[in-house]
Design an enzyme around this catalytic site. Structure first.
Site, PDB file in Angstrom:
ATOM      1  N   LYS A 194      53.821   6.064 -12.160  1.00 44.66           N
ATOM      2  CA  LYS A 194      54.435   4.826 -11.654  1.00 44.66           C
ATOM      3  C   LYS A 194      55.358   4.264 -12.724  1.00 44.66           C
ATOM      4  O   LYS A 194      54.921   3.956 -13.833  1.00 44.66           O
ATOM      5  CB  LYS A 194      53.341   3.810 -11.309  1.00 44.66           C
ATOM      6  CG  LYS A 194      53.870   2.427 -10.916  1.00 44.66           C
ATOM      7  CD  LYS A 194      52.718   1.432 -10.753  1.00 44.66           C
ATOM      8  CE  LYS A 194      53.227   0.008 -10.564  1.00 44.66           C
ATOM      9  NZ  LYS A 194      52.132  -0.984 -10.508  1.00 44.66           N
ATOM     10  N   ASP A 199      58.203  -5.878 -12.919  1.00 42.91           N
ATOM     11  CA  ASP A 199      57.588  -6.246 -11.649  1.00 42.91           C
ATOM     12  C   ASP A 199      57.516  -7.762 -11.519  1.00 42.91           C
ATOM     13  O   ASP A 199      56.631  -8.408 -12.077  1.00 42.91           O
ATOM     14  CB  ASP A 199      56.184  -5.650 -11.545  1.00 42.91           C
ATOM     15  CG  ASP A 199      55.540  -5.949 -10.200  1.00 42.91           C
ATOM     16  OD1 ASP A 199      56.267  -6.325  -9.257  1.00 42.91           O
ATOM     17  OD2 ASP A 199      54.309  -5.793 -10.100  1.00 42.91           O
ATOM     18  N   LYS A 206      55.045 -13.283  -8.617  1.00 45.25           N
ATOM     19  CA  LYS A 206      54.015 -13.600  -9.585  1.00 45.25           C
ATOM     20  C   LYS A 206      54.313 -14.933 -10.262  1.00 45.25           C
ATOM     21  O   LYS A 206      55.471 -15.362 -10.321  1.00 45.25           O
ATOM     22  CB  LYS A 206      53.955 -12.518 -10.671  1.00 45.25           C
ATOM     23  CG  LYS A 206      53.588 -11.126 -10.207  1.00 45.25           C
ATOM     24  CD  LYS A 206      53.654 -10.152 -11.382  1.00 45.25           C
ATOM     25  CE  LYS A 206      53.333  -8.732 -10.962  1.00 45.25           C
ATOM     26  NZ  LYS A 206      51.902  -8.547 -10.656  1.00 45.25           N
ATOM     27  N   ASP A 217      54.604  -2.312 -16.525  1.00 47.19           N
ATOM     28  CA  ASP A 217      54.267  -1.714 -15.237  1.00 47.19           C
ATOM     29  C   ASP A 217      54.859  -0.322 -15.066  1.00 47.19           C
ATOM     30  O   ASP A 217      54.680   0.293 -14.025  1.00 47.19           O
ATOM     31  CB  ASP A 217      54.705  -2.634 -14.093  1.00 47.19           C
ATOM     32  CG  ASP A 217      53.735  -2.617 -12.933  1.00 47.19           C
ATOM     33  OD1 ASP A 217      52.593  -2.149 -13.121  1.00 47.19           O
ATOM     34  OD2 ASP A 217      54.109  -3.054 -11.830  1.00 47.19           O
ATOM     35  N   ASP A 276      54.059  -7.282  -3.854  1.00 47.60           N
ATOM     36  CA  ASP A 276      53.523  -7.074  -5.195  1.00 47.60           C
ATOM     37  C   ASP A 276      52.549  -5.899  -5.235  1.00 47.60           C
ATOM     38  O   ASP A 276      52.009  -5.578  -6.290  1.00 47.60           O
ATOM     39  CB  ASP A 276      52.844  -8.348  -5.696  1.00 47.60           C
ATOM     40  CG  ASP A 276      52.612  -8.338  -7.203  1.00 47.60           C
ATOM     41  OD1 ASP A 276      53.325  -7.587  -7.899  1.00 47.60           O
ATOM     42  OD2 ASP A 276      51.725  -9.073  -7.682  1.00 47.60           O
ATOM     43  N   ARG A 280      51.871   1.505  -5.235  1.00 51.72           N
ATOM     44  CA  ARG A 280      51.394   2.544  -4.323  1.00 51.72           C
ATOM     45  C   ARG A 280      52.510   3.034  -3.392  1.00 51.72           C
ATOM     46  O   ARG A 280      52.488   4.175  -2.947  1.00 51.72           O
ATOM     47  CB  ARG A 280      50.190   2.032  -3.533  1.00 51.72           C
ATOM     48  CG  ARG A 280      50.482   0.873  -2.615  1.00 51.72           C
ATOM     49  CD  ARG A 280      49.240   0.068  -2.273  1.00 51.72           C
ATOM     50  NE  ARG A 280      48.787  -0.729  -3.406  1.00 51.72           N
ATOM     51  CZ  ARG A 280      47.717  -1.516  -3.368  1.00 51.72           C
ATOM     52  NH1 ARG A 280      46.996  -1.620  -2.251  1.00 51.72           N
ATOM     53  NH2 ARG A 280      47.364  -2.210  -4.439  1.00 51.72           N
TER      54      ARG A 280
END
Length: 429
Positions: A194, A199, A206, A217, A276, A280
């Site tokens: 990833k 992010d 966030k 991230d 967020d 995945r």
């Protein structure tokens, strides 16, 4: 600046030092008192002493007398920090070359994660990873980059959608390390990382405190790259492919939104209920690309969920697998490489724990942190995109990847934990 001599001692700390921890000083230098602790407790004491030594302002350390490989590694990885690198002189024994290989991989991984998100765009992340692996593997390394609108055209919809809100285009990097020279050689292992270079959370934004460390991230991408590089330095003689799923998750007039439905190459439809929960979504593409390579083993690594940190804390990585035999193998590698790792539940029914009335699945549950069992549910989502019903696949949720501030055992920033375990898997599988 000269190095302070650091020795291990079986004796208890002198009076006046013992209450301060396992570190003392005298005219010979510094002493770390490990007494007759068992191996794991001794390594922990060494890490603690290394952090204490760093806090005193000591700039360089020379390891004197008899240290094992693991004891030297524990000291060096805890004493080093973002502002202080190459600060350890190895003990004069037969471990120096191997230690330096490990430390070079650790330094690459940590420095990449610790860099400013302005410096590391998706394209730069792919470029840095490619360049380093080419330096190590030479002509044995070939790379291919798919970016921007070309991702959409190729069907890599997860990376494209997550990254399209940024002015800096998303990227899928494929690295092919083939030491055999045979274009038809089978792929032993495929690694997937990833690579969310920053992010914001997207429209599921966030808070500032949670966003501050989100340069980390892309820790999964850095970790699998560091692991592949370490394995190459250790003589990797099998074909391995690396897939980095690189994007910035930002807000703009062109960003993906809650309620969007994504249709992946394998036909799975996904409703976005949380922008967020983007990791995945990009990993799904990388896992399908890894499956297309025909790799016998697929390992992905990601700073995927806060739920994993809640479950195992920040000193362990969490490991998931439908293939329980492979899961046990990787746990064994982690133990042998002194990288704390713990298994969390994953069964086939976890695929159904994020239902959607509009699509085959949602990308999370519409609640904070994805609700109960969030790390397992994320792994269940990923399992929809791996071949062979999950046989030969393992997922590592890097709960220990990053420390916002220094701890009693580790410096601030990236830890690099996981590179040794994954490198061992590449060499053994």
């Amino acid at each position: 600046m000269s190095h302070i001599q650091v020795r291990l001692s079986q004796d208890p700390a002198p009076k006046g030092w013992s209450e301060k921890g396992p570190l003392s000083f005298d005219q010979q230098g510094a002493h770390i008192h490990i007494g007759h602790l068992d191996s794991s407790d001794a390594l922990r004491a060494i890490r603690k002493a290394a952090r204490m030594l760093d806090s005193t302002g000591v700039a360089k350390a020379a390891l004197s007398d008899s240290w094992s490989f693991e004891q030297q590694w524990a000291f060096a990885s805890s004493f080093s920090s973002p502002k202080k690198q190459d600060a350890v002189q190895w003990a004069d024994d037969g471990n120096s070359e191997r230690l330096q290989q490990h430390f070079d991989a650790l330094r690459f991984t940590r420095n990449l994660i610790n860099r400013s998100p302005e410096d590391i765009s998706p394209e730069v992340l792919a470029e840095e990873a490619s360049n380093w692996l080419r330096q190590l593997g030479g002509e044995r390394v070939q790379t291919r980059v798919t970016k921007g609108e070309a991702l959409k055209e190729a069907g890599w919809i997860g990376i494209y959608e997550v990254g399209r809100g940024s002015e800096r285009p998303p990227v899928l990097l494929e690295v092919d390390y083939n030491p055999t020279g045979d274009d038809k050689a089978p792929v032993a292992t495929a690694l997937v990382g990833k690579g969310i270079t920053f992010d914001s959370g997207g429209y599921s934004i966030k808070g500032s405190e949670g966003m501050l460390s989100m340069k980390c991230d892309m820790g999964g991408a850095a970790t699998v790259t560091g692991a592949m590089g370490l394995a190459i330095m250790q003589g990797l003689n099998k074909r391995v492919k690396l897939f980095l799923c690189c994007a910035e998750n930002l807000i703009s007039g062109h960003a993906y939104k809650l309620g969007d439905i994504l249709t992946y190459k394998n036909g799975v439809t996904v409703e976005v209920v949380n922008t967020d929960a983007e990791g995945r979504l990009v990993l799904a593409d990388g896992l399908m690309a890894a499956g297309e390579s025909g790799a016998r083993t697929i390992i992905d690594a990601a700073t995927l969920t806060g739920a994993a940190m809640v479950a195992v804390g920040t000193e362990y990585n969490a490991l998931f697998g439908l293939d329980k035999e492979l899961q046990q193998q990787i746990l064994g590698y982690a133990q042998q490489e002194a990288e704390p790792t713990w298994p969390l539940p994953l069964e086939r029914w976890h695929q159904d724990n994020c239902p959607s009335p509009y699509a085959d699945t949602a990308n999370s549950r519409p609640m904070k942190g994805g609700g109960a069992g969030g790390a397992s549910n994320a792994a269940g989502f990923l399992s929809r995109f791996v071949p062979n019903d999950g046989k030969g696949w393992a997922h590592i949720d890097l709960a220990s990847a990053f420390n916002s501030s220094a701890t009693s055992l580790m410096p601030a920033g990236a830890s690099g934990q996981g590179i040794r375990t994954i490198a061992r898997a590449l060499l053994e599988n």
